[in-house]
Design an enzyme around this catalytic site. Structure first.
Site, PDB file in Angstrom:
ATOM      1  N   HIS A 139      23.935 -22.216 -63.671  1.00  0.00           N
ATOM      2  CA  HIS A 139      24.190 -23.326 -64.304  1.00  0.00           C
ATOM      3  C   HIS A 139      23.165 -24.330 -64.555  1.00  0.00           C
ATOM      4  CE1 HIS A 139      28.132 -21.480 -64.545  1.00  0.00           C
ATOM      5  NE2 HIS A 139      28.507 -21.874 -63.448  1.00  0.00           N
ATOM      6  N   THR A 193      29.078 -20.509 -73.188  1.00  0.00           N
ATOM      7  CA  THR A 193      27.751 -20.491 -73.760  1.00  0.00           C
ATOM      8  C   THR A 193      27.545 -19.540 -74.861  1.00  0.00           C
ATOM      9  OG1 THR A 193      26.768 -21.418 -71.882  1.00  0.00           O
ATOM     10  CG2 THR A 193      25.327 -20.863 -73.348  1.00  0.00           C
ATOM     11  N   LEU A 239      24.584 -15.266 -69.872  1.00  0.00           N
ATOM     12  CA  LEU A 239      25.067 -16.615 -70.548  1.00  0.00           C
ATOM     13  C   LEU A 239      26.623 -16.748 -69.989  1.00  0.00           C
ATOM     14  CD1 LEU A 239      23.914 -16.552 -74.149  1.00  0.00           C
ATOM     15  CD2 LEU A 239      22.917 -17.817 -72.075  1.00  0.00           C
ATOM     16  N   ASP A 240      26.842 -18.050 -69.599  1.00  0.00           N
ATOM     17  CA  ASP A 240      28.368 -18.578 -69.193  1.00  0.00           C
ATOM     18  C   ASP A 240      29.363 -18.032 -70.245  1.00  0.00           C
ATOM     19  OD1 ASP A 240      27.062 -19.614 -66.942  1.00  0.00           O
ATOM     20  OD2 ASP A 240      27.332 -21.751 -67.667  1.00  0.00           O
ATOM     21  N   GLU A 241      30.502 -17.874 -69.957  1.00  0.00           N
ATOM     22  CA  GLU A 241      31.519 -17.469 -70.981  1.00  0.00           C
ATOM     23  C   GLU A 241      31.584 -18.698 -72.117  1.00  0.00           C
ATOM     24  OE1 GLU A 241      35.688 -18.878 -68.877  1.00  0.00           O
ATOM     25  OE2 GLU A 241      34.770 -17.221 -68.106  1.00  0.00           O
TER      26      GLU A 241
END
Length: 242
Positions: free
Chosen positions: A186, A107, A103-105
């Protein structure tokens, strides 16, 4: 399996270090204080053990569900924020758990981790098509045209085929419940942008039928139980999980 080998398999250090823990009187099996590193350990008889008075379940392999908070990175070598692995007890990190996808930082939400490479790669594979459901907070109000574009498919830069939402529903004017079964870079943010809006915050609330429960707070984790695997669409033997 000897007690020292069991401790080593659970991430408490080398065999020498684990033997030392036992000799120092820091390990209990059931109600019994362990003193001999070569004592046999039978997981079916004593599934729990204690190290320094902390109770641990014996798990041949580690399968975890973590509620990822914002501003942590899914990396052992983070660049700008703390590592997600800093949220876990040291033995789990030492035994080699890794993220099942990332997961993105910024998210938040449901993140699986395991030390079973087959499970990690198999569940992450695009061929498996495990659905992932997100709640996306958007910059602009949601309108029917925007939803229709996500249903019909949008073409992202670098892709040759349009990507469609498996499901998308407006929870309110600015909150979108969005389900996909791919795992492009993304992807949610890019699909929303291609349809004419912008993601301001993103939260993963489910994988397959496995939901992130409200009582698991950001930064907290739990062991996956047998019922959780069926919610992920898995059966015993899939990807070598036991």
């Amino acid at each position: 399996m000897t007690l020292e080998k069991m401790l080593q398999s659970q991430g408490f250090g080398s065999r020498k270090q684990c033997a030392q823990l036992i000799r120092e009187g820091r390990v209990r099996v059931g109600e019994r204080l362990a003193t001999d590193p070569s004592t046999p350990f039978f997981s079916n008889e004593t599934p729990n053990f204690q190290v320094d008075d902390q109770v641990w379940p014996y798990r041949p392999q580690a399968y975890l569900l973590l509620h990822k908070p914002a501003h942590v990175e899914c990396s052992h070598a983070p660049q700008h924020h703390p590592s997600v692995f800093s949220l876990l007890p040291a033995p789990l990190v030492l035994r080699g758990v890794e993220c099942v996808g990332r997961l993105d930082e910024d998210t938040t939400g449901l993140l699986l981790l395991s030390d079973n490479g087959q499970f990690i790669h198999g569940l992450s594979s695009p061929k498996r098509k495990v659905s992932k459901t997100y709640l996306a907070t958007l910059r602009y109000p949601i309108n029917p045209e925007f939803l229709e574009k996500l249903w019909q498919g949008v073409l992202l830069h670098g892709e040759t085929e349009c990507l469609k939402a498996d499901a998308c529903l407006a929870e309110d004017d600015f909150c979108l419940r969005f389900t996909i079964s791919q795992g492009k870079y993304h992807q949610v943010k890019r699909m929303v942008a291609a349809a004419g809006n912008r993601v301001e915050a993103l939260h993963r609330c489910a994988m397959g039928q496995l939901q992130l429960s409200e009582d698991l707070l950001p930064g907290q984790w739990r062991w996956l139980e047998s019922s959780d695997f069926s919610l992920l669409g898995l059966a015993p033997g899939d990807f070598g999980f036991v």
